[in-house]
Design a protein around this motif. Structure first.
Motif: not given
Ligand code: ASP
Ligand code: ADP
Ligand code: MG
Length: 605
Positions: A74, A152, A154
């Motif tokens: 992120e 995940r 989130g």
């Molecule tokens: N990058 C994280 C995931 O792949 C959070 C998200 O995308 O909401 O779980």
């Protein structure tokens, strides 16, 4: 000037071009006179890639280091989006979860948000900057200031929590589909867009496998009354509104760990009909509930337990006035099933009157396995035996003897700090907007569950409390819970089987914990099956609508799909089937409820 929180998911920021397209959309929203906080996920499949890297080094990597690793995804996308905005002449600043002050529990890889400081964001907003915040991450409140992630998917939760904390006008979730659809368009391209859905329905769908929204994001929206909409980042379509009831006012401290239970409900007007030892083959549930539906009889809870020696038990509850007619249907069908029963065992109808259903209700119980266990322990401490258990995301119901109902309400209100005067009887708790909701709003498939069964646990108060208390101590969330109707008396002690589902990743630990307990307590064998699929239908409008369950079971029977387990709550019905039949089952049900449209949904690869 309105304050809007927008969240863009992985595919929506999956390339330089996509990030530039997002920057354009953000700019337009600012130009329309709004202040903007933008939450982003990691680019494309970055997080999956990082998980793979970790697993290449360790089969069981330390959770702290996983957070350190996954939170980097992120951080890349916030910087790039901020640069893209600046390139367009739009002042912007990127902030990590820690820099904002998104304070969480110190639980690595599944932390819940405790509180969010708004000062830093507000200062930048005042300076007319767009604030770009990293989703999915926070910082623990302990003196160590550990980087944490929320689990995940989130980032949705980060966005809605920010909207609640900043008292934003609305929270818009931008993703790679046009909104919330009747099911996953990657499996069923005929899935149709919904204009709206209640937060109760979405909570169920999200927890039953519809990953378009993180269930905890829906929970926060519901608790704080956040206006929530899911839309496509590729188009200007309006998307889907998630509608929440007027919330009680809540503190923003302990944001995701507010009181788990809002209310206690009860229904003393119930009776149970059980069919024992029906054959374990496709079409049995369809036949039984099809006939019940033809008689226009409304069924409340339905459970079907695990099979033993090729037979199943199916039990359901009805209101007392229609008991005689429901029993007559069951009695008429039993001999038909008996004659087809290869093992020659007798199918048998058992009726029980003077039972009551008590429920605890609250969105705060999501992902908190301890809450159901606490309910079972409270009933057990009061010497109350549990006959049936039904769980949904926002409700746990237990069927008990009617004579125990008053006492059950008392002890539950005390445990969960609910005012006794505010506990509600059945007629007072008709779910919101069910008049407006269709019987089935959407269907979902979960291929990531495993089933555990424990044979021959003692049939006495305290067993469910002990079992689910143990799992809660290990932070294992349990989904469907089913106690068999059949009682075996072994050495003078009544015993039953109990089965439930957990996430596949928790199955091995659950088995280990329970096998130890089984040896200690004299329970039987613990059996795990990971090759299962759970298909579910959800709709607030199914309350008081005879025939919905029958239609689902008939659709499965027509495709020769055997149902291994059934559980229901007021607004959902879930069936466990063999894993290899999961997709077929989902398609069959979607078609049976005529949820499809001629226009197929296009989804990016
Ligand atoms: N990058 C994280 C995931 O792949 C959070 C998200 O995308 O909401 O779980
Ligand atoms: P994002 O990266 O934007 O958060 P996700 O992949 O987490 O996106 O969620 C969007 C995906 O959810 C869709 O591409 C779709 O395949 C899936 N999905 C599952 N069930 C549904 C549903 N009922 N409605 C819409 N999408 C769904
Ligand atoms: Mg997502």
């Amino acid at each position: 000037m309105a304050l809007i929180v927008q969240k863009y998911g992985g595919t929506s920021v999956g390339s330089v071009e996509r990030i530039q397209a997002v920057a354009q959309r953000v700019m337009q929203t600012v130009k329309a006179g709004n202040s903007l906080v933008v939450v982003v996920s990691a680019m494309g499949k970055t997080t999956d890639g990082l998980v793979k890297l970790a697993n290449a080094i360790s089969p069981n990597p330390c959770r702290r280091e996983m957070d350190m690793l996954l939170s980097t995804g992120e951080q890349v996308s916030i910087a790039l989006l901020s640069m893209a905005l600046q390139e367009l002449g739009q002042p912007a600043v990127s902030l990590t979860g820690a820099q904002v002050g998104i304070v969480t529990e110190a639980e690595h890889t599944r932390a819940r948000i405790l509180q969010i400081s708004s000062q830093r964001i507000e200062k930048y907003l005042k300076d007319r900057k767009v604030v770009v915040v990293a989703g999915f991450q926070g910082i623990s409140s302990t003196t160590d200031w550990e980087i944490t992630t929320l689990g995940r998917g989130g980032s949705d939760t980060s966005a809605v929590a920010l909207a609640a904390a900043l008292k934003a006008t609305c929270c818009e979730i931008y993703t790679d589909v046009p909104g919330i659809l009747t099911t996953d368009p990657r499996i069923v391209p005929e899935a149709q867009l919904m204009n709206e859905i209640t937060s109760d329905e979405m909570l169920e769908l999200a927890s039953l496998g519809a990953k378009v929204l993180h269930p905890r994001a829906v929970e926060i929206a519901r608790n704080y009354g956040v206006e929530l909409v899911v839309r496509s980042s590729w188009s200007d379509e309006l998307g889907t509104k998630v509608i929440s009831p007027q919330p009680q006012s809540r503190s923003l401290v302990g944001l995701e760990i507010t009181k788990p239970v809002d209310g206690v409900e009860y229904d003393t007007d119930q009776a149970k009909v059980a069919l024992l030892r029906v054959p374990d083959r496709p079409g049995v549930a369809a036949r039984l509930f099809g006939e019940i539906a033809r008689q226009n009889l409304d069924v409340d809870l339905i459970i079907q337990s695990i099979h033993e020696s090729n037979t199943n038990d199916i039990a359901f509850t009805v209101t007392t006035p229609i008991l005689k007619r429901a029993e007559a249907v069951a009695q008429a069908i039993a001999p038909v099933l008996r004659s087809q029963n290869a093992s020659q065992e007798e199918a048998e109808v058992m009726v029980q009157q003077q039972i009551a259903k008590v429920s605890i209700v609250g969105a705060g119980m999501i992902g908190r396995p301890g809450v159901a266990a606490q309910m079972f322990a409270t009933l057990s401490d009061a010497g109350i035996n549990i006959q049936m258990i039904s769980t949904s995301e926002v409700k746990v119901s237990c069927v008990i003897n009617a004579a125990d109902c008053d006492r059950a309400i008392d002890v539950l209100c005390r445990t969960f700090e609910v005012n006794r005067q505010e506990s509600l009887s059945k007629n007072e708790h008709i779910p919101i907007q069910n008049q407006k909701s269709p019987p089935v709003r959407g269907v979902a498939l979960d291929l990531k569950q495993a089933r555990l069964a424990i044979r021959q646990v003692h049939d006495r108060p305290g067993t469910a409390a002990k079992l689910f208390g143990l799992l809660a101590q290990h932070n294992i969330s349990v989904d469907m819970i089913i106690q068999s109707q059949r009682c075996h008396v072994v050495d003078g002690v009544p015993k039953r089987d109990i089965a439930f589902t957990v996430a596949q990743i928790d199955a091995e630990e659950a088995r280990r914990v329970l096998a130890e307990a089984a040896a200690e307590c004299g329970w039987g064998e613990v059996v795990v099956d990971s090759a299962i699929a759970k298909v579910s239908i959800v709709g607030a409008g199914m309350v008081g609508q005879p025939g919905v369950a029958a239609r689902m079971f008939e659709a499965l029977a027509q495709h020769k799909i055997n149902i291994q387990m059934i559980t229901t709550s007021e607004i959902k019905i879930s069936c466990v089937v063999a894993q290899e039949q999961g997709i077929l089952a989902l398609k069959a049900i979607h078609t049976a409820f005529e949820l499809g449209s001629d226009q197929q949904i296009q989804v990016p690869a």
